[in-house]
Structure formats: structure tokens, C-alpha cells
Design a protein around this motif. Structure first.
Motif, PDB file in Angstrom:
ATOM      1  N   ALA A 107       0.822  -1.213   0.000  1.00  0.00           N
ATOM      2  CA  ALA A 107       0.000   0.000   0.000  1.00  0.00           C
ATOM      3  C   ALA A 107       0.856   1.263   0.000  1.00  0.00           C
ATOM      4  N   ALA A 108       2.134   1.128   0.382  1.00  0.00           N
ATOM      5  CA  ALA A 108       3.026   2.290   0.460  1.00  0.00           C
ATOM      6  C   ALA A 108       3.791   2.533  -0.841  1.00  0.00           C
ATOM      7  N   LEU A 109       3.536   1.730  -1.867  1.00  0.00           N
ATOM      8  CA  LEU A 109       4.186   1.955  -3.145  1.00  0.00           C
ATOM      9  C   LEU A 109       3.834   3.344  -3.666  1.00  0.00           C
ATOM     10  N   LYS A 110       4.767   3.964  -4.347  1.00  0.00           N
ATOM     11  CA  LYS A 110       4.599   5.367  -4.732  1.00  0.00           C
ATOM     12  C   LYS A 110       3.515   5.566  -5.784  1.00  0.00           C
ATOM     13  N   GLU A 111       3.466   4.683  -6.785  1.00  0.00           N
ATOM     14  CA  GLU A 111       2.576   4.916  -7.916  1.00  0.00           C
ATOM     15  C   GLU A 111       1.448   3.883  -8.002  1.00  0.00           C
ATOM     16  N   GLU A 112       0.324   4.368  -8.491  1.00  0.00           N
ATOM     17  CA  GLU A 112      -0.858   3.514  -8.609  1.00  0.00           C
ATOM     18  C   GLU A 112      -0.635   2.378  -9.604  1.00  0.00           C
ATOM     19  N   ILE A 113       0.123   2.625 -10.677  1.00  0.00           N
ATOM     20  CA  ILE A 113       0.366   1.575 -11.665  1.00  0.00           C
ATOM     21  C   ILE A 113       1.085   0.392 -11.027  1.00  0.00           C
ATOM     22  N   THR A 114       2.009   0.665 -10.119  1.00  0.00           N
ATOM     23  CA  THR A 114       2.729  -0.416  -9.432  1.00  0.00           C
ATOM     24  C   THR A 114       1.789  -1.163  -8.503  1.00  0.00           C
ATOM     25  N   ARG A 115       0.982  -0.422  -7.753  1.00  0.00           N
ATOM     26  CA  ARG A 115       0.021  -1.066  -6.841  1.00  0.00           C
ATOM     27  C   ARG A 115      -0.960  -1.931  -7.621  1.00  0.00           C
ATOM     28  N   TYR A 116      -1.370  -1.446  -8.789  1.00  0.00           N
ATOM     29  CA  TYR A 116      -2.322  -2.204  -9.598  1.00  0.00           C
ATOM     30  C   TYR A 116      -1.718  -3.532 -10.068  1.00  0.00           C
ATOM     31  N   LEU A 117      -0.462  -3.515 -10.515  1.00  0.00           N
ATOM     32  CA  LEU A 117       0.184  -4.747 -10.968  1.00  0.00           C
ATOM     33  C   LEU A 117       0.390  -5.734  -9.819  1.00  0.00           C
ATOM     34  N   VAL A 118       0.706  -5.216  -8.627  1.00  0.00           N
ATOM     35  CA  VAL A 118       0.830  -6.094  -7.456  1.00  0.00           C
ATOM     36  C   VAL A 118      -0.543  -6.650  -7.082  1.00  0.00           C
ATOM     37  N   PHE A 119      -1.579  -5.826  -7.199  1.00  0.00           N
ATOM     38  CA  PHE A 119      -2.952  -6.279  -6.962  1.00  0.00           C
ATOM     39  C   PHE A 119      -3.297  -7.447  -7.889  1.00  0.00           C
ATOM     40  N   LEU A 120      -2.956  -7.329  -9.169  1.00  0.00           N
ATOM     41  CA  LEU A 120      -3.235  -8.407 -10.116  1.00  0.00           C
ATOM     42  C   LEU A 120      -2.512  -9.693  -9.735  1.00  0.00           C
ATOM     43  N   GLN A 121      -1.270  -9.563  -9.273  1.00  0.00           N
ATOM     44  CA  GLN A 121      -0.507 -10.744  -8.853  1.00  0.00           C
ATOM     45  C   GLN A 121      -1.149 -11.401  -7.638  1.00  0.00           C
ATOM     46  N   LEU A 122      -1.552 -10.597  -6.654  1.00  0.00           N
ATOM     47  CA  LEU A 122      -2.153 -11.157  -5.441  1.00  0.00           C
ATOM     48  C   LEU A 122      -3.526 -11.759  -5.730  1.00  0.00           C
ATOM     49  N   LYS A 123      -4.252 -11.147  -6.645  1.00  0.00           N
ATOM     50  CA  LYS A 123      -5.537 -11.724  -7.057  1.00  0.00           C
ATOM     51  C   LYS A 123      -5.300 -13.104  -7.671  1.00  0.00           C
ATOM     52  N   ARG A 124      -4.226 -13.214  -8.430  1.00  0.00           N
ATOM     53  CA  ARG A 124      -3.856 -14.496  -9.031  1.00  0.00           C
ATOM     54  C   ARG A 124      -3.408 -15.490  -7.951  1.00  0.00           C
ATOM     55  N   ASP A 125      -2.645 -15.016  -6.976  1.00  0.00           N
ATOM     56  CA  ASP A 125      -2.213 -15.878  -5.864  1.00  0.00           C
ATOM     57  C   ASP A 125      -3.424 -16.428  -5.108  1.00  0.00           C
ATOM     58  N   LEU A 126      -4.436 -15.585  -4.928  1.00  0.00           N
ATOM     59  CA  LEU A 126      -5.655 -16.007  -4.235  1.00  0.00           C
ATOM     60  C   LEU A 126      -6.362 -17.096  -5.036  1.00  0.00           C
ATOM     61  N   TYR A 127      -6.462 -16.895  -6.335  1.00  0.00           N
ATOM     62  CA  TYR A 127      -7.144 -17.848  -7.205  1.00  0.00           C
ATOM     63  C   TYR A 127      -6.435 -19.201  -7.238  1.00  0.00           C
ATOM     64  N   HIS A 128      -5.107 -19.183  -7.193  1.00  0.00           N
ATOM     65  CA  HIS A 128      -4.346 -20.438  -7.281  1.00  0.00           C
ATOM     66  C   HIS A 128      -4.057 -21.068  -5.919  1.00  0.00           C
ATOM     67  N   GLY A 129      -4.626 -20.519  -4.851  1.00  0.00           N
ATOM     68  CA  GLY A 129      -4.489 -21.135  -3.539  1.00  0.00           C
ATOM     69  C   GLY A 129      -3.167 -20.879  -2.862  1.00  0.00           C
ATOM     70  N   ARG A 130      -2.429 -19.856  -3.291  1.00  0.00           N
ATOM     71  CA  ARG A 130      -1.162 -19.522  -2.638  1.00  0.00           C
ATOM     72  C   ARG A 130      -1.347 -18.518  -1.507  1.00  0.00           C
ATOM     73  N   LEU A 131      -2.357 -17.661  -1.643  1.00  0.00           N
ATOM     74  CA  LEU A 131      -2.645 -16.678  -0.603  1.00  0.00           C
ATOM     75  C   LEU A 131      -3.746 -17.261   0.279  1.00  0.00           C
ATOM     76  N   LEU A 132      -3.325 -17.981   1.316  1.00  0.00           N
ATOM     77  CA  LEU A 132      -4.268 -18.689   2.177  1.00  0.00           C
ATOM     78  C   LEU A 132      -4.834 -17.754   3.242  1.00  0.00           C
ATOM     79  N   CYS A 133      -6.116 -17.946   3.572  1.00  0.00           N
ATOM     80  CA  CYS A 133      -6.740 -17.106   4.602  1.00  0.00           C
ATOM     81  C   CYS A 133      -8.010 -17.773   5.109  1.00  0.00           C
TER      82      CYS A 133
END
Length: 383
Positions: A107-133
Motif C-alpha cells: 500500500a506504500a508503493l509510490k505509484e498507482e500503476i505499481t500497486r495495480y500490478l501487485v494487486f493483479l498478482q495477489l488476485k492471481r495468488d488467491l485464485y491459485h491457492g497460494r494466498l491462504l486465509c
């Protein structure tokens, strides 16, 4: 994220002069393909810079290019080496842009474009069962995704069961779907995509498995385990539970011999420990070791001038030598703080239809064209 898809390489007259002489591939940027060719002796850094230029991405040190060889072993493209020499397959090549080093505080990344790309990666991690919760966190994360992608709940547009049309997890129940829709309807009204993505990042960053890119192994008893390197240290997962966690300042050495991986650490009161695990193949073990060396350097060191070449050799084993070649986390954050420009536009799922073609350099050709959603290959073979 970004993926080269050979099946989408078109045979246009403007491309025909070079398509048979240069390595090529198609990069998928969030459902859009990017057709690209490069010189045979081009190094990984050239290709990476070309992609980041197209994305208008400045905070690029968190990302890398991943590919899978014909033996289904994953690799990170080394930027200091020739692309063609690293590939065991023939062009067109298939690769992906991925988050390689997860930001300690996304969340502390400087630019929105970077946060958006990290968001896409984490969304993918959630879908593939890597981001457990737990279920309550899963419902909240999925609701943030829903709000970011379709906006406010509208009964005229979103009929009963609308959340079931989205695949957030490997599998989920109807009860969870209803809870996701309930949160989306009642708690997130008015949130912009940027705000929803930011809330998603803040929630995901608090989870134990944030930043986990699992490497399948077995422990000394033969039990399955997953090893991973996160912004905060070395993690071992068994049965969806974290059974070991070593902070980066506790890790003293990483070694591998054939299929055997060792991690040495000093804990409180000078307690020395050695953890040993066995990878499926020597190639998988070497990849695990290299990932560990890079992550340790990135997160632990104060500056890149402290990086040293690491060897896995010993008296009885002629191993490998490897050196991390990028900047470290502290330097990346310091450089990000200096960014001063108008924020680049974020193209989510509503890109204009049609074709756009332009040349980024004399060596690279880039094209954009509409693309239907890409379905990922199974977890164990994907880049």
C-alpha cells in the motif's frame, strides 16, 4: 499480468520481414496481447526494460520475467544473460511478467500503476491457492475484487447469484458467495477501483502467506512441504500451516547439493539450526537456491554494493556460483520516493477497442489488439 502467447502471433505484412529471423512472442497485459520481437543476442534486461517502458512502470525492481522450460521447471530470466541462450525451447517463447520480490508494504508503493500490478498478482495468488486465509478474510478480499472490477452494486445489472460468475478461489461454497455479495452490496458502496485495490493490498499484506511463491519439497521424514521466501523471511508450509519461519537477519547461509537444500540460521541465544529439505529434481533444487539467494540479498542487505557471489560448492561437491544483479529493497524504496511525475493512466478492463501499433526501438516491435480472457495452465506448470 504479462504473458507471451505464441498462438496469438499474427502474420501481418509489416511483421513478415523480421518474423522468421528474430525470436518472438506475444505478451498478454491484463487480457491484452503485446507482440514483440528482439535481436537474437538481446539480453534479459533489454526485454524487461521494453515491457516496463510499454507499461510506463518506474518501480520495476519488484518484478521479473518467468518462464517454464520443456521439463516444466520454472525459471526467472536472468537480465545479464542472452535471452535465447537461457531458453531450452525454440521461439516463439512463452514467458510472464510476475512479481518477483513482493513489496514489504504494497500500500506504500509510490505509484498507482505499481500497486495495480501487485494487486493483479495477489488476485492471481488467491485464485491459485497460494494466498491462504480464513473464510471471513476470503470474503472481504473477494468483495474488494468485485468492487474494483464492476463498481457499486446495481440490482438492475447484478441479479441474484452474480458473484458466482467470478472465480476468486480454487473452490468455494455458495455460502461464501452469498457473503461476498453481501459485503459488496452493503459495505463497499462508493469505493473507486483504486480505493478497493488499496484496501485489498492492505488486507492481503497482513496474511501469513503474503508473498509466498511455494517450492514443493519433502522434509527428512518424507512428508510433503512447501518452501517459500517472503519479504520478512524464509517460510515452510505443511498442510496449509506455517511450521517454520526464519527472519532474514537470522538466515546465515543457503546451500544445495543435488536435490538436497540446506538453510542455516542463528536464532535467539546463539541457537544454531540447520533445516534440510529435498526437492523433486536437481534443477528444482538449484532454482530454489537461486531464489533464496536473490530474496536474501534483496530484503536483507542495505545496499547493492554489499552483494557477493555465492557458491554452493564444498570439498566433495562442485556446485554452482550465482550473484544477484539488481538493487536491494532499501535502495528501491529510496528511489521510489524521488519519483515526481503525473501519474500514468491505469487501463483496467475497459480499454478502447481496435488496434494500436507503434515501434519502441529499432530492435523491438510492439502491437496491441483485443484478446479474450486467458485461462492459466495448471499450477505446477505455469510460469
Amino acid at each position: 499480468m504479462v504473458r507471451w502467447l505464441a498462438s496469438h502471433v499474427p502474420s501481418t505484412s509489416s511483421f513478415s520481414e523480421i518474423k522468421n529471423s528474430l525470436p518472438k512472442g506475444t505478451i498478454n497485459i491484463d487480457r491484452w496481447p503485446l507482440l514483440l520481437s528482439f535481436q537474437r543476442d538481446a539480453k534479459g534486461q533489454y526485454l524487461f526494460d521494453l515491457i516496463c517502458h510499454h507499461l510506463n512502470l518506474l518501480e520495476k525492481d519488484y518484478f521479473g520475467i518467468r518462464y517454464v522450460d520443456p521439463d516444466k521447471q520454472r525459471h526467472w530470466l536472468e537480465f545479464t544473460k542472452s535471452i535465447s541462450k537461457q531458453m531450452k525451447s525454440q521461439p516463439p517463447f512463452t514467458m510472464c511478467l510476475r512479481v518477483k520480490f513482493y513489496p514489504p508494504d504494497p500500500a506504500a508503493l509510490k505509484e498507482e500503476i505499481t500497486r495495480y500490478l501487485v494487486f493483479l498478482q495477489l488476485k492471481r495468488d488467491l485464485y491459485h491457492g497460494r494466498l491462504l486465509c480464513k473464510t471471513s478474510d476470503a470474503a472481504t478480499l473477494a468483495a474488494y475484487i468485485l468492487q474494483a472490477e464492476i463498481g457499486d452494486y446495481d440490482p438492475g445489472k447484478h441479479p441474484e447469484g452474480y458473484s458466482s460468475k467470478f472465480q476468486f478461489f480454487p473452490k468455494h461454497s455458495e455460502k461464501l458467495e452469498r457473503r461476498i455479495a453481501e459485503i459488496h452490496k452493503t459495505e463497499l458502496m462508493g469505493q473507486t477501483p483504486e480505493t478497493s485495490e488499496l484496501n485489498f493490498l492492505q488486507k492481503a499484506q497482513m496474511l501469513e502467506t503474503y508473498g509466498v511463491d511455494p517450492h514443493p519439497c519433502k522434509d527428512v521424514s518424507g512428508n510433503p512441504a512447501f518452501l517459500a521466501f517472503t519479504p520478512f523471511g524464509f517460510v515452510v508450509l505443511q498442510g496449509n500451516k506455517r511450521v517454520h519461519f526464519l527472519k532474514w537477519n537470522e538466515v546465515t547461509k543457503l546451500k544445495f547439493e543435488g536435490k538436497t537444500f540446506h538453510i542455516y540460521a542463528n536464532q535467539k541465544e546463539d541457537k544454531k539450526i540447520i533445516l534440510t529439505y529435498f526437492a523433486p529434481t536437481p534443477e528444482a533444487c538449484k532454482h530454489l537456491w537461486k531464489c533464496g539467494v536473490e530474496n536474501q540479498a534483496f530484503y536483507k542487505l542495505e545496499k547493492s554494493s554489499q552483494v557477493r557471489t555465492v557458491s554452493s560448492s564444498n570439498l566433495f561437491f562442485k556446485g554452482s556460483r550465482f550473484r544477484y544483479s539488481g538493487r536491494v529493497a532499501k535502495e528501491v524504496m529510496e528511489q521510489s520516493a524521488k519519483i515526481k511525475r503525473e501519474p500514468p493512466a491505469i487501463h483496467r478492463y475497459c480499454l478502447a477497442q481496435g488496434h494500436l501499433s507503434h515501434t519502441l526501438s529499432a530492435q523491438g516491435i510492439v502491437r496491441l489488439a483485443p484478446l479474450t480472457p486467458f485461462h492459466d495452465c495448471p499450477h505446477n506448470t505455469q510460469p
